[in-house]
Enzyme design. Sequence first.
Site, PDB file in Angstrom:
ATOM      1  N   HIS A   5      -3.278   2.197  -1.735  1.00  8.16           N
ATOM      2  CA  HIS A   5      -1.917   1.985  -2.394  1.00  8.16           C
ATOM      3  C   HIS A   5      -0.825   2.839  -1.736  1.00  8.16           C
ATOM      4  CE1 HIS A   5       0.565   1.748  -6.561  1.00  8.16           C
ATOM      5  NE2 HIS A   5       1.440   1.836  -5.334  1.00  8.16           N
ATOM      6  N   HIS A  15       3.143   2.608   0.422  1.00  6.50           N
ATOM      7  CA  HIS A  15       4.638   2.101   0.608  1.00  6.50           C
ATOM      8  C   HIS A  15       5.089   2.203   2.179  1.00  6.50           C
ATOM      9  CE1 HIS A  15       5.199   1.048  -3.775  1.00  6.50           C
ATOM     10  NE2 HIS A  15       4.417   2.041  -3.579  1.00  6.50           N
ATOM     11  N   LEU A  16       4.935   1.171   2.883  1.00  2.00           N
ATOM     12  CA  LEU A  16       5.411   1.247   4.459  1.00  2.00           C
ATOM     13  C   LEU A  16       6.585   1.038   4.669  1.00  2.00           C
ATOM     14  CD1 LEU A  16       1.890   0.460   6.326  1.00  2.00           C
ATOM     15  CD2 LEU A  16       2.588   2.754   5.326  1.00  2.00           C
ATOM     16  N   ARG A  17       7.509   0.399   3.641  1.00  4.34           N
ATOM     17  CA  ARG A  17       8.742   0.007   3.697  1.00  4.34           C
ATOM     18  C   ARG A  17       9.412  -0.729   4.868  1.00  4.34           C
ATOM     19  NH1 ARG A  17       9.136   2.332  -1.217  1.00  4.34           N
ATOM     20  NH2 ARG A  17       9.272   4.540  -1.317  1.00  4.34           N
ATOM     21  N   ASN A  58       6.622  -4.248  -2.165  1.00  2.37           N
ATOM     22  CA  ASN A  58       8.162  -3.874  -2.929  1.00  2.37           C
ATOM     23  C   ASN A  58       8.784  -3.659  -1.481  1.00  2.37           C
ATOM     24  OD1 ASN A  58       6.780  -1.317  -2.494  1.00  2.37           O
ATOM     25  ND2 ASN A  58       8.226  -0.306  -4.220  1.00  2.37           N
ATOM     26  N   HIS A  85       0.772  -2.359 -11.968  1.00  2.00           N
ATOM     27  CA  HIS A  85       1.644  -1.230 -12.227  1.00  2.00           C
ATOM     28  C   HIS A  85       2.120  -1.193 -13.718  1.00  2.00           C
ATOM     29  CE1 HIS A  85       5.526   1.254 -11.405  1.00  2.00           C
ATOM     30  NE2 HIS A  85       5.923   0.595 -12.508  1.00  2.00           N
ATOM     31  N   ASP A 126      -0.536   6.216  -3.547  1.00  2.00           N
ATOM     32  CA  ASP A 126       0.844   6.096  -3.770  1.00  2.00           C
ATOM     33  C   ASP A 126       1.893   6.522  -2.794  1.00  2.00           C
ATOM     34  OD1 ASP A 126       2.878   4.496  -4.986  1.00  2.00           O
ATOM     35  OD2 ASP A 126       2.907   5.703  -6.973  1.00  2.00           O
ATOM     36  N   GLY A 181       9.143   8.877  -6.089  1.00  2.00           N
ATOM     37  CA  GLY A 181       7.942   8.692  -5.130  1.00  2.00           C
ATOM     38  C   GLY A 181       7.821  10.118  -4.284  1.00  2.00           C
TER      39      GLY A 181
HETATM   40  C1  NCD Z   1       7.058   3.764  -5.703  1.00  2.00           C
HETATM   41  C2  NCD Z   1       8.151   3.457  -4.594  1.00  2.00           C
HETATM   42  O1  NCD Z   1       8.920   4.238  -4.272  1.00  2.00           O
HETATM   43  O2  NCD Z   1       8.155   2.423  -3.968  1.00  2.00           O
HETATM   44  N1  NCD Z   1       7.554   5.013  -6.169  1.00  2.00           N
HETATM   45  C3  NCD Z   1       6.949   5.742  -6.925  1.00  2.00           C
HETATM   46  O3  NCD Z   1       7.188   6.810  -7.586  1.00  2.00           O
HETATM   47  N2  NCD Z   1       5.584   5.586  -7.232  1.00  2.00           N
HETATM   48  C4  NCD Z   1       7.028   2.459  -6.525  1.00  2.00           C
HETATM   49  C5  NCD Z   1       5.761   2.767  -7.509  1.00  2.00           C
HETATM   50  O4  NCD Z   1       5.001   2.494  -6.986  1.00  2.00           O
HETATM   51  O5  NCD Z   1       6.100   2.591  -8.826  1.00  2.00           O
HETATM   52 ZN    ZN Z   2       3.717   1.690  -8.802  1.00  2.00          ZN
END
Ligand code: NCD
Ligand code: ZN
Length: 447
Positions: A60, A62-64, A94, A179, A305, A324
């Site tokens: 899990h 987020h690499l953006r 996302n 989620h 995450d 995040g």
């Molecule tokens: C995540 C994000 O910044 O994309 N932020 C977070 O606080 N976890 C989104 C998510 O996983 O809900």
């Molecule tokens: Zn999430």
Amino acid sequence: MELLLKGGVLHDPAAGWNGPAEILIKQGKVEAVSTSLESIEAPVLDLTGKVILPGPIDMHVHLREPGGEGKETIATGAAAAVAGGFTAVACMPNTFPAVDSREIVSYVRKRAAETALAHVYPIGALTRGLKGREISLMWELAQEGVKGFSNDGIPLMDSGVMLRAMQYALLLDMPVISHAEDSCLSAGGVVHAGEHGYRLGLPTIPSSSEAVMVARDLLLQEEVGGKLHLAHLSCRQSVELVKWALEREIVLTAEVTPHHLFLTEQALEGFNTSAKVNPPLRSAADREALVKALGDGVIQVVATDHAPHMRLEKEEGLMDAPFGAVGLETALPLLWTLLVDKGLLTPLQLVEAISSFPARILNVPGGTLQKGSPADLVVIDPYREHTVEPREFYSKGKNTPFGGWTLKGLPVITMVGGDIKMWKGMVKGFSDEFPREEKTFFLEGIS
Ligand code: NCD
Ligand code: ZN
């Protein structure tokens, strides 16, 4: 490259290995594991006093990329992964645009192949544009190589859509990563609905906003079957519900993040935006329930995450800063120091949570170092202490709530496919000091 690892202690539950091991690596794969491989002639890397774990897979992150390259790219995110000892990551959809088309999946995979030091497994959007109104082109996304589906970051309120997505994922034999958040209960909130949140006078996010959706997903799962994975659980109500489901033999897996394991709402003291995460950090009782659930196997996976944001965004007040925290470069030392070292989790249980289970859920190679497996591994120094310094992160995101913490269990070598990608904190292609010649590894040694 042929290479013989000697002197280390290997923890590999899938192989039933839990002690000193010599590992021969050949052409990117594990050729042999034994207590002694004396007759073998190969360059030796002496790992005396170190611990070897099958490559951790952070399922899990987020690499953006695409669309948020100011926060992180696939290259910098993967560099952060190997710096933190992870050999693989699964990245959430996302992005901008969201990973809901063949083109974007193929773009992510291409960027990963060109720039990433770790394996990168894309997760596809569960719904079109992550809007929650209709399921995405799941079959097409699967064809293009996603390893699961999620609406992560954006609550999926329509239970009918969730049901159809689960049915479709079952046909594709792919996990749905939930989620769990009811946006009608959480909307506008920024902190946990607890003592601390009320005192700060900030709008709150109650535990029920998560637990209500956990309950829904479990009931749907009982009806549909397939692979349900509950992301980033944060509260004791969710743990109770998962326990209930497991007792009913509902098939599912659940995940917790290091920040929910080691921090409470107190971390927001002083309006500290680096501790503003979704779901929010909750009470001490919630934290304790999560630690216990991981130890008892009610929660099977730890994932970070990893959610990088720009400094300027996090310098907004608590109300406006984005949710995040980054996690790739602190997770392993945190877990080693605060769970394994304290006897709350055995090294084998840790490997189950960060390597074996993620590999099984995503159906990807790795999770073990049995003969024939890819030579994906991390070597950690169980004793050496290190203070977390966000400025030193390879991630573009410096938004960690663990800055200044002193931890043990620092990763010192990360190997992906038999190739050393991180050596004593230096990352290949990212650090000028990274050894130019392979023989330096053997001459220098690790201690
Ligand atoms: C995540 C994000 O910044 O994309 N932020 C977070 O606080 N976890 C989104 C998510 O996983 O809900
Ligand atoms: Zn999430």
